[in-house]
Design a protein around this motif. Structure first.
Motif, PDB file in Angstrom:
ATOM      1  N   THR A   8     -17.337  11.240  26.032  1.00 26.01           N
ATOM      2  CA  THR A   8     -18.239  11.013  24.904  1.00 26.01           C
ATOM      3  C   THR A   8     -17.692   9.858  24.090  1.00 26.01           C
ATOM      4  O   THR A   8     -16.477   9.783  23.840  1.00 26.01           O
ATOM      5  CB  THR A   8     -18.348  12.273  24.031  1.00 26.01           C
ATOM      6  N   PHE A   9     -18.585   8.960  23.653  1.00 21.15           N
ATOM      7  CA  PHE A   9     -18.132   7.719  23.030  1.00 21.15           C
ATOM      8  C   PHE A   9     -18.893   7.468  21.738  1.00 21.15           C
ATOM      9  O   PHE A   9     -20.104   7.695  21.655  1.00 21.15           O
ATOM     10  CB  PHE A   9     -18.357   6.532  23.984  1.00 21.15           C
ATOM     11  N   SER A  10     -18.171   6.971  20.751  1.00 27.05           N
ATOM     12  CA  SER A  10     -18.807   6.561  19.506  1.00 27.05           C
ATOM     13  C   SER A  10     -19.395   5.162  19.685  1.00 27.05           C
ATOM     14  O   SER A  10     -19.100   4.459  20.660  1.00 27.05           O
ATOM     15  CB  SER A  10     -17.777   6.549  18.377  1.00 27.05           C
ATOM     16  N   GLU A  11     -20.228   4.773  18.717  1.00 31.27           N
ATOM     17  CA  GLU A  11     -20.816   3.437  18.799  1.00 31.27           C
ATOM     18  C   GLU A  11     -19.739   2.363  18.740  1.00 31.27           C
ATOM     19  O   GLU A  11     -19.836   1.326  19.405  1.00 31.27           O
ATOM     20  CB  GLU A  11     -21.827   3.246  17.667  1.00 31.27           C
ATOM     21  N   THR A  12     -18.699   2.612  17.979  1.00 31.17           N
ATOM     22  CA  THR A  12     -17.604   1.646  17.875  1.00 31.17           C
ATOM     23  C   THR A  12     -16.935   1.438  19.214  1.00 31.17           C
ATOM     24  O   THR A  12     -16.634   0.305  19.622  1.00 31.17           O
ATOM     25  CB  THR A  12     -16.575   2.130  16.836  1.00 31.17           C
ATOM     26  N   GLU A  13     -16.699   2.534  19.927  1.00 33.85           N
ATOM     27  CA  GLU A  13     -16.057   2.424  21.242  1.00 33.85           C
ATOM     28  C   GLU A  13     -16.939   1.673  22.222  1.00 33.85           C
ATOM     29  O   GLU A  13     -16.460   0.852  23.016  1.00 33.85           O
ATOM     30  CB  GLU A  13     -15.744   3.826  21.782  1.00 33.85           C
ATOM     31  N   LEU A  14     -18.239   1.926  22.187  1.00 37.28           N
ATOM     32  CA  LEU A  14     -19.141   1.216  23.091  1.00 37.28           C
ATOM     33  C   LEU A  14     -19.125  -0.281  22.812  1.00 37.28           C
ATOM     34  O   LEU A  14     -19.082  -1.105  23.731  1.00 37.28           O
ATOM     35  CB  LEU A  14     -20.563   1.771  22.953  1.00 37.28           C
ATOM     36  N   ARG A  15     -19.145  -0.634  21.541  1.00 40.26           N
ATOM     37  CA  ARG A  15     -19.144  -2.062  21.194  1.00 40.26           C
ATOM     38  C   ARG A  15     -17.823  -2.719  21.562  1.00 40.26           C
ATOM     39  O   ARG A  15     -17.779  -3.909  21.885  1.00 40.26           O
ATOM     40  CB  ARG A  15     -19.439  -2.227  19.702  1.00 40.26           C
ATOM     41  N   THR A  16     -16.734  -1.944  21.535  1.00 39.50           N
ATOM     42  CA  THR A  16     -15.436  -2.478  21.938  1.00 39.50           C
ATOM     43  C   THR A  16     -15.476  -2.957  23.385  1.00 39.50           C
ATOM     44  O   THR A  16     -14.848  -3.958  23.752  1.00 39.50           O
ATOM     45  CB  THR A  16     -14.336  -1.402  21.771  1.00 39.50           C
ATOM     46  N   TYR A  17     -16.244  -2.245  24.215  1.00 39.27           N
ATOM     47  CA  TYR A  17     -16.367  -2.624  25.628  1.00 39.27           C
ATOM     48  C   TYR A  17     -17.548  -3.562  25.866  1.00 39.27           C
ATOM     49  O   TYR A  17     -17.878  -3.855  27.017  1.00 39.27           O
ATOM     50  CB  TYR A  17     -16.519  -1.378  26.487  1.00 39.27           C
ATOM     51  N   GLY A  18     -18.223  -3.975  24.807  1.00 37.65           N
ATOM     52  CA  GLY A  18     -19.321  -4.921  24.949  1.00 37.65           C
ATOM     53  C   GLY A  18     -20.646  -4.293  25.317  1.00 37.65           C
ATOM     54  O   GLY A  18     -21.554  -4.980  25.793  1.00 37.65           O
ATOM     55  N   VAL A  19     -20.775  -2.989  25.093  1.00 36.51           N
ATOM     56  CA  VAL A  19     -22.020  -2.298  25.427  1.00 36.51           C
ATOM     57  C   VAL A  19     -22.960  -2.337  24.232  1.00 36.51           C
ATOM     58  O   VAL A  19     -22.558  -2.032  23.102  1.00 36.51           O
ATOM     59  CB  VAL A  19     -21.728  -0.828  25.821  1.00 36.51           C
ATOM     60  N   ASP A  20     -24.206  -2.724  24.471  1.00 33.88           N
ATOM     61  CA  ASP A  20     -25.191  -2.781  23.394  1.00 33.88           C
ATOM     62  C   ASP A  20     -25.567  -1.374  22.943  1.00 33.88           C
ATOM     63  O   ASP A  20     -25.808  -0.478  23.768  1.00 33.88           O
ATOM     64  CB  ASP A  20     -26.456  -3.503  23.870  1.00 33.88           C
ATOM     65  N   VAL A  21     -25.624  -1.179  21.611  1.00 36.05           N
ATOM     66  CA  VAL A  21     -26.006   0.111  21.050  1.00 36.05           C
ATOM     67  C   VAL A  21     -27.080  -0.131  19.986  1.00 36.05           C
ATOM     68  O   VAL A  21     -26.856  -0.901  19.049  1.00 36.05           O
ATOM     69  CB  VAL A  21     -24.796   0.828  20.417  1.00 36.05           C
ATOM     70  N   PRO A  22     -28.228   0.528  20.064  1.00 34.23           N
ATOM     71  CA  PRO A  22     -28.668   1.332  21.222  1.00 34.23           C
ATOM     72  C   PRO A  22     -29.044   0.432  22.386  1.00 34.23           C
ATOM     73  O   PRO A  22     -29.361  -0.746  22.189  1.00 34.23           O
ATOM     74  CB  PRO A  22     -29.890   2.076  20.678  1.00 34.23           C
ATOM     75  N   PRO A  23     -29.015   0.962  23.622  1.00 39.58           N
ATOM     76  CA  PRO A  23     -29.326   0.135  24.797  1.00 39.58           C
ATOM     77  C   PRO A  23     -30.770  -0.340  24.753  1.00 39.58           C
ATOM     78  O   PRO A  23     -31.661   0.372  24.305  1.00 39.58           O
ATOM     79  CB  PRO A  23     -29.104   1.092  25.979  1.00 39.58           C
ATOM     80  N   GLN A  24     -30.974  -1.544  25.212  1.00 35.72           N
ATOM     81  CA  GLN A  24     -32.334  -2.091  25.246  1.00 35.72           C
ATOM     82  C   GLN A  24     -33.106  -1.483  26.400  1.00 35.72           C
ATOM     83  O   GLN A  24     -32.556  -1.152  27.447  1.00 35.72           O
ATOM     84  CB  GLN A  24     -32.270  -3.615  25.404  1.00 35.72           C
ATOM     85  N   GLY A  25     -34.412  -1.321  26.189  1.00 27.46           N
ATOM     86  CA  GLY A  25     -35.260  -0.767  27.232  1.00 27.46           C
ATOM     87  C   GLY A  25     -35.238  -1.618  28.485  1.00 27.46           C
ATOM     88  O   GLY A  25     -35.220  -2.849  28.417  1.00 27.46           O
ATOM     89  N   GLY A  26     -35.229  -0.956  29.657  1.00 29.39           N
ATOM     90  CA  GLY A  26     -35.227  -1.670  30.923  1.00 29.39           C
ATOM     91  C   GLY A  26     -33.858  -2.078  31.400  1.00 29.39           C
ATOM     92  O   GLY A  26     -33.735  -2.715  32.444  1.00 29.39           O
ATOM     93  N   THR A  27     -32.807  -1.765  30.634  1.00 28.41           N
ATOM     94  CA  THR A  27     -31.448  -2.124  31.049  1.00 28.41           C
ATOM     95  C   THR A  27     -30.778  -0.923  31.704  1.00 28.41           C
ATOM     96  O   THR A  27     -31.242   0.220  31.628  1.00 28.41           O
ATOM     97  CB  THR A  27     -30.611  -2.577  29.857  1.00 28.41           C
ATOM     98  N   LEU A  28     -29.641  -1.221  32.328  1.00 27.75           N
ATOM     99  CA  LEU A  28     -28.875  -0.149  32.964  1.00 27.75           C
ATOM    100  C   LEU A  28     -28.426   0.877  31.934  1.00 27.75           C
ATOM    101  O   LEU A  28     -28.481   2.089  32.177  1.00 27.75           O
ATOM    102  CB  LEU A  28     -27.657  -0.746  33.687  1.00 27.75           C
ATOM    103  N   GLY A  29     -27.989   0.399  30.779  1.00 31.52           N
ATOM    104  CA  GLY A  29     -27.530   1.316  29.740  1.00 31.52           C
ATOM    105  C   GLY A  29     -28.605   2.271  29.296  1.00 31.52           C
ATOM    106  O   GLY A  29     -28.341   3.444  29.021  1.00 31.52           O
ATOM    107  N   CYS A  30     -29.828   1.809  29.232  1.00 30.50           N
ATOM    108  CA  CYS A  30     -30.944   2.664  28.826  1.00 30.50           C
ATOM    109  C   CYS A  30     -31.154   3.789  29.829  1.00 30.50           C
ATOM    110  O   CYS A  30     -31.562   4.884  29.469  1.00 30.50           O
ATOM    111  CB  CYS A  30     -32.207   1.826  28.702  1.00 30.50           C
ATOM    112  N   ARG A  31     -30.845   3.509  31.089  1.00 35.81           N
ATOM    113  CA  ARG A  31     -31.071   4.508  32.130  1.00 35.81           C
ATOM    114  C   ARG A  31     -29.935   5.518  32.231  1.00 35.81           C
ATOM    115  O   ARG A  31     -30.180   6.709  32.434  1.00 35.81           O
ATOM    116  CB  ARG A  31     -31.248   3.815  33.481  1.00 35.81           C
ATOM    117  N   ILE A  32     -28.696   5.066  32.095  1.00 36.72           N
ATOM    118  CA  ILE A  32     -27.573   5.952  32.412  1.00 36.72           C
ATOM    119  C   ILE A  32     -26.798   6.407  31.181  1.00 36.72           C
ATOM    120  O   ILE A  32     -25.851   7.184  31.316  1.00 36.72           O
ATOM    121  CB  ILE A  32     -26.605   5.297  33.422  1.00 36.72           C
ATOM    122  N   LEU A  33     -27.173   5.943  29.983  1.00 38.75           N
ATOM    123  CA  LEU A  33     -26.537   6.441  28.764  1.00 38.75           C
ATOM    124  C   LEU A  33     -27.535   7.314  28.007  1.00 38.75           C
ATOM    125  O   LEU A  33     -28.724   7.025  27.976  1.00 38.75           O
ATOM    126  CB  LEU A  33     -26.097   5.284  27.855  1.00 38.75           C
TER     127      LEU A  33
END
Length: 1137
Positions: free
Chosen positions: A479-504
């Motif tokens: 489980t990850f906070s928004e800060t941790e996701l941004r540390t790894y360069g992950v967009d929060v919230p994930p944009q529609g149609g992206t991999l993150g939107c599907r698997i997060l």
């Protein structure tokens, strides 16, 4: 006067002012109309018996209750009813309850405050929870099992669950739930299970990741908040453990304020009369591991301590000792909670195959896959949702590993949505996935191949989401906070149609508007981690398992893959198989199918894929064979699973073929045992039972022992087990996790010494219901040893001791078992040299036994004396259903006693008297019994000395008998006279279904008489007339009867002489008959012409499913012609020719 002397006065003055303020507030409440009615339920909950007595006494003094009314209250049964009557009576004399409020405030202030404050806290709290659930339902991913509201009550967390990866546990158990699980609804979760038991303080619920534990919590909260369950529960406080990760230190007071932020909540939580449930969901998500041994004890609710210590003290009961706790976690973490602190253990149930099928239909009908199919779907789709559902289920059934993993709801969602999407595409270019890696690649593929170029669509997310997945997996963080996701360069919230939107997916806090993120399932995180590792190792120069630390150089695929293999098998990672699925995915990415799907996008050319695949196969095979001399561990099986995922299945297929063909003898060496252990989990050959006959010795059994624990039906025959081997089997059956329910050890040369460890195991085993020991040599001594265990064992229902030389001494020991054992229903002691004395003891035991239903004592030395002893038992025992006395030298004397017993017996339904010495007198005694007996269904008198006179008597009885459905009279020297008598009974009897007259010289006259009966009889379905000297005229009569008979489906005329004329007659009748399914005309001198007649007839008859024309002088060429003709006319008919 000293100025300090005024301090007491000031203090009293302050108190008086405060008291006046309270009185004003109280007067307002007292003026509130309807107080009694509104608080009636709370009064019933919180007024104790002693307080009620005082209240009634005070109300009497205040003239608000009469003496008669006080007496009526006293006579009411329960405390709840007494308070209810009190409220009803006071509503008349004091409608606003002013007197009761004043008395409670003055004399029982704690209870008064609780009654007045309770609903002002609980009602808004419930409303807030319902609103939170509504918001969460609108945004959460819908997966299988959403409506599930049941758990399975279990004893404890098993060793397998403590040691292994979640999906390994599922595979080993073939997707089934715990063996002794008892269904427990949410409404029974924290209540006593019996009248004498107490409610649990700590309930632990375990379940693999994705099994629906958090959904179970939401369901519980929804039902409680809507007042559908536990109305006596004041507060149910759900806490997702990931929420506490942001706190270093907390106190109980601060913790509760976070989740129940209402004034006066302390009045409820710290009041012993209030029931409070604290739900801790996801113990594995604490940043700091729980340490129950070293956490310093504290009972101060205001003291702030580390969060892990706080939870440990709450579970211990040092803090919130009156609260009920519901802990939920994955099995490995749940096992760390000391068993002495847990009062009840439950498990989230797996999906059954019916639920999986229902989810397939639901999924395809509602298109639950988030990804839009519009871009990929063919415009000319022809499959209906029902077609797709059927195709998904059929395909899933053909891929047993995927079907097994579909028992996990979250994994089921991934597999089903992937398969349904691919089937909707109707594209031959994309084959359906056969491995888990292919499924997950397809699951992520729509987003990876989105708007960007293929290579960029995969590689760019891997540098963010893949890196997050891999290094978080190593730290066991899910489980990850928004800060941790941004540390790894992950967009929060994930944009529609992206991999993150599907698997997060987002997780909403229970206490605030804060949220966290996690992969849709831990297996998705492991897949992304494996994909990241695979892409990175191609250019990595250092150990990828060290995110920032300096490591030795590591270059090339071989080096990195071997490193991953070593990390997977290291003791710290292997403690719970943390990297098993990661390694499976990493190997699966090297398979030809995954290479075709992802190779181009990842920039891996075909030649490089082949080299990598060869390297990985060699390393995996070496890892499997390297532990050949040891017991097969789950690590070895995990390596074989990697080989299967890699689609290098030659070795696996070879071992599976040997397993199916029972040709493993001498081959269980090297890594074959590990491959066999893998096949025990996934092979169709092991679905019903595991066949390990004629292949095991002590060393191979020792290696396989840990894996055999999880087989349900195990057949290990013809293996020559010595005493040392039996010790191993004893340890297998004694193990706490033993799943074996049926065990066959037939013909294993087990001696009286070898039976000892098996007997000791039966004292503790709780799963084995069927034990087959036939064909061994345990003798009377071994039988006595076994019987001592059977006296205590309360699980076994079937024991087969055929041909074990137990004799009378062993029979006496079994008799003692039958007097005390309350579970055994089937006992076979055939061929054991038991005489009259031994069976006499058994007969005495049967007069007391109330469970044995099937007793086979054939081929012993009972004689008439033994038969008389059993007959006496049958006069009393009405539980025994089946009794076999075949080959026991029983004559008319014994039959007379037995027949007498049958006249009053109301339980025996099957009696086998084959191969005895029953004569005409005995037959007449049996006939007398049949005239009055109403329960005997099957009677076998084959190979006796009944003759025409005896059978005629039985036939007379059959005219009035309405119970017998099966009658065997083979080899009884019967002629036409008896056949005619039987034919007469068939004309009036409407119950008989099977009649066996084989090997009796009935002749054509007898057969003609039976044929006449078949014209009117409507119940007989099976008729055996093998070797009855039937000729042409008998065959013609039977054929004519078949034209009108509509019940007979099996006719056996082997070994007669019906000739071509008889075949011609049957040819004509078969064109019209629609009931016959099986016809045996073997050895009937039909000749080629007769066979052709039969073949011609079958062109118009499609009911016949079996015909035997062997031994009729047709010849090979003629046989082929006839066979082809029959198959052309009746393709579903099996032909023996």
């Amino acid at each position: 006067m000293d100025r300090h002397s005024h301090i007491p006065w000031q203090e009293y003055c302050y108190l008086d002012l405060k008291s006046n303020a309270q009185k004003q507030e109280t007067s307002k409440r007292m003026e509130d109309p309807g107080w009694l009615r509104r608080h009636q339920t709370l009064l019933q909950r919180f007024l104790s018996t002693s307080i009620l007595v005082n209240v009634v006494h005070h109300m009497r003094k205040a003239d608000l209750l009469s003496a008669q009314e006080a007496g009526l209250i006293q006579k009411m049964g329960s405390l709840k009813d007494k308070v209810h009557l009190l409220v009803e009576l006071l509503s008349v004399t004091d409608p606003h309850g002013a007197a009761l409020q004043a008395y409670l405030q003055g004399s029982h202030l704690t209870e008064f405050n609780l009654i007045t404050v309770h609903d002002s806290v609980v009602r808004p709290y419930k409303d807030a929870l319902l609103q939170r659930l509504k918001e969460d339902d609108n945004s959460s991913l819908q997966v299988a099992g959403n409506s599930n509201s049941t758990l399975l009550l279990i004893e404890c967390v098993s060793d397998l669950q403590q040691r292994e990866h979640d999906l390994v546990q599922v595979s080993v158990n073939r997707g089934a739930g715990p063996l002794h699980g008892r269904v427990l609804g949410l409404d029974k979760l924290i209540t006593p299970l019996t009248r004498v038991s107490t409610a649990p303080r700590v309930t632990l619920t375990i379940g693999v990741a994705g099994s629906g534990k958090s959904r179970m919590v939401r369901r519980f909260i929804q039902l409680w908040s809507a007042s559908q369950i536990y109305p006596e529960l004041s507060l149910a406080i759900p806490i997702a453990c990931w929420e506490l990760s942001s706190f270093d230190r907390l106190s109980v007071e601060r913790l509760l304020r976070l989740y129940v932020p209402y004034d006066n909540v302390d009045v409820i939580i710290f009041n012993e009369s209030c029931k409070v449930l604290l739900i801790l969901d996801g113990l594995e998500e604490f940043r700091q591991s729980l340490d129950f041994a070293d956490a310093p004890p504290t009972s101060d609710p205001r003291r702030e301590i580390p969060v892990s210590d706080l939870i440990a003290n709450i579970v211990r009961g040092n803090l919130l000792p009156g609260a009920t706790l519901w802990l939920l976690s994955r099995p490995g973490t749940g096992a760390k909670v000391p068993a002495g602190l847990v009062d009840r253990v439950t498990e989230a149930p797996p999906l059954s195959q019916t639920q999986i099928k229902d989810y397939i239909n639901h999924c395809i009908t509602n298109t639950l896959d988030v990804y839009s199919l519009s871009q990929e779907s063919s415009p000319s789709q022809t499959n209906t949702p029902e077609d797709v559902s059927s195709q998904v289920w059929t395909y899933l059934n053909s891929q047993k590993p995927l079907l097994i993993l579909s028992s996990v709801p979250a994994v089921c969602h991934i597999i089903i949505t992937t398969l349904s999407r691919l089937l909707k595409l109707e594209s031959d270019a994309t084959p359906l996935p056969r491995t888990l890696t292919e499924v997950y690649a397809h699951y992520c593929w729509p987003h990876l191949s989105g708007s960007e170029a293929p290579s960029g669509g995969i590689r760019k997310p891997l540098s963010t989401l893949g890196r997050l997945a891999f290094y978080s997996l190593l730290r066991r963080r899910y489980t990850f906070s928004e800060t941790e996701l941004r540390t790894y360069g992950v967009d929060v919230p994930p944009q529609g149609g992206t991999l993150g939107c599907r698997i997060l997916q987002r997780r909403q806090s229970w206490s605030s508007d804060s949220m966290a993120w996690q992969f849709t399932h831990t297996s998705v995180q492991e897949f992304m981690g494996a994909l990241f590792y695979y892409v990175s190792l191609r250019r990595g120069m250092f150990d990828l398992f060290s995110e920032s630390a300096v490591s030795w150089p590591r270059i090339g695929f071989h080096s990195h893959y071997r490193s991953a293999l070593q990390k997977t098998n290291q003791s710290d990672a292997a403690a719970q198989g943390n990297l098993d699925l990661f390694m499976r995915f990493l190997s699966g990415l090297l398979s030809p199918a995954a290479g075709t799907l992802l190779g181009g996008s990842l920039g891996v050319v075909h030649e490089e894929q082949v080299t990598q695949r060869t390297t990985a196969t060699t390393l995996l095979q070496n890892a499997v064979t390297g532990t050949a001399g040891d017991a097969v561990s789950m690590r070895s099986v995990a390596m074989v699973t990697c080989l299967a995922e890699l689609q290098q299945g030659e070795w696996l297929r070879s071992v599976e073929d040997d397993l199916i063909n029972c040709s493993l003898r001498g081959k269980l060496k090297g890594g074959v045992c590990a491959v066999l252990a893998y096949l025990l989990q996934v092979s169709d050959a092991c679905t019903e039972e595991t066949q390990l006959s004629n292949c095991l010795d002590s060393s191979s059994l020792k290696r396989l022992l840990p894996q055999l624990l999880y087989c349900s039906k195990l057949r290990m025959e013809n293996n020559e087990f010595k005493e040392g081997t039996m010790e191993l089997l004893g340890s297998l059956l004694s193990a706490k996790e033993c799943h074996i329910q049926m065990l066959s050890l037939a013909d294993d040369s087990i001696s009286s010494k070898g039976i000892k460890p098996l007997s000791r195991a039966l004292l503790v085993n709780r799963t084995l219901t069927s034990l087959d020991l036939r064909g061994n040599n345990i003798g009377a001594k071994g039988a006595k040893t076994l019987c001592e265990a059977l006296k205590m064992n309360q699980v076994l229902v079937s024991v087969n001791l055929q041909n074990n030389h137990i004799e009378d001494e062993g029979a006496r020991a079994l008799a003692e078992v039958l007097q005390s054992n309350r579970k055994l229903t089937t006992l076979n002691v055939q061929k054991n040299g038991i005489g009259p004395e031994g069976v006499k003891k058994i007969g005495e035991a049967l007069t007391k036994n109330q469970t044995l239903q099937d007793f086979n004592v054939s081929s012993n030395h009972l004689g008439d004396l033994g038969t008389v002893a059993l007959a006496q038992a049958l006069m009393v025992n009405h539980i025994l259903h089946r009794l076999s006395l075949q080959s026991n030298s029983v004559s008319d004397r014994g039959i007379k006693a037995l027949s007498h017993a049958l006249q009053s017996n109301r339980g025996l339904s099957c009696l086998n008297l084959r191969e005895n010495s029953i004569g005409v007198a005995g037959a007449k005694d049996i006939a007398k019994a049949l005239k009055v007996n109403t329960c005997l269904r099957e009677l076998d008198l084959t190979a006796n000395l009944l003759h025409d006179e005896g059978v005629t008597a039985i036939a007379e009885a059959m005219r009035v008998n309405r119970a017998i459905t099966s009658l065997h009279l083979q080899w009884n020297f019967i002629k036409a006279g008896a056949a005619k008598a039987l034919a007469q009974s068939l004309m009036s009897n409407t119950c008989i279904q099977l009649l066996d007259l084989q090997e009796n010289a009935l002749g054509d006259n007898g057969v003609i008489a039976l044929a006449c009966a078949l014209r009117s009889n409507s119940s007989l379905s099976v008729l055996y007339l093998q070797g009855v000297s039937a000729g042409k005229s008998g065959a013609i009569a039977l054929a004519d009867a078949l034209v009108v008979n509509e019940s007979l489906h099996t006719l056996d005329l082997r070994g007669n002489s019906i000739g071509m004329e008889g075949a011609k007659a049957f040819s004509s009748s078969l064109k019209n008959n629609r009931s016959l399914r099986s016809l045996n005309l073997q050895e009937n001198s039909l000749g080629m012409d007769g066979a052709i007649f039969i073949a011609t007839a079958l062109r118009g008859n499609h009911q016949l499913t079996y015909i035997n024309l062997q031994g009729n002088g047709i010849g090979e060429s003629g046989a082929k012609v006839v066979s082809d003709a029959i198959k052309a006319g009746a393709p579903d008919c099996v032909v023996d020719i």
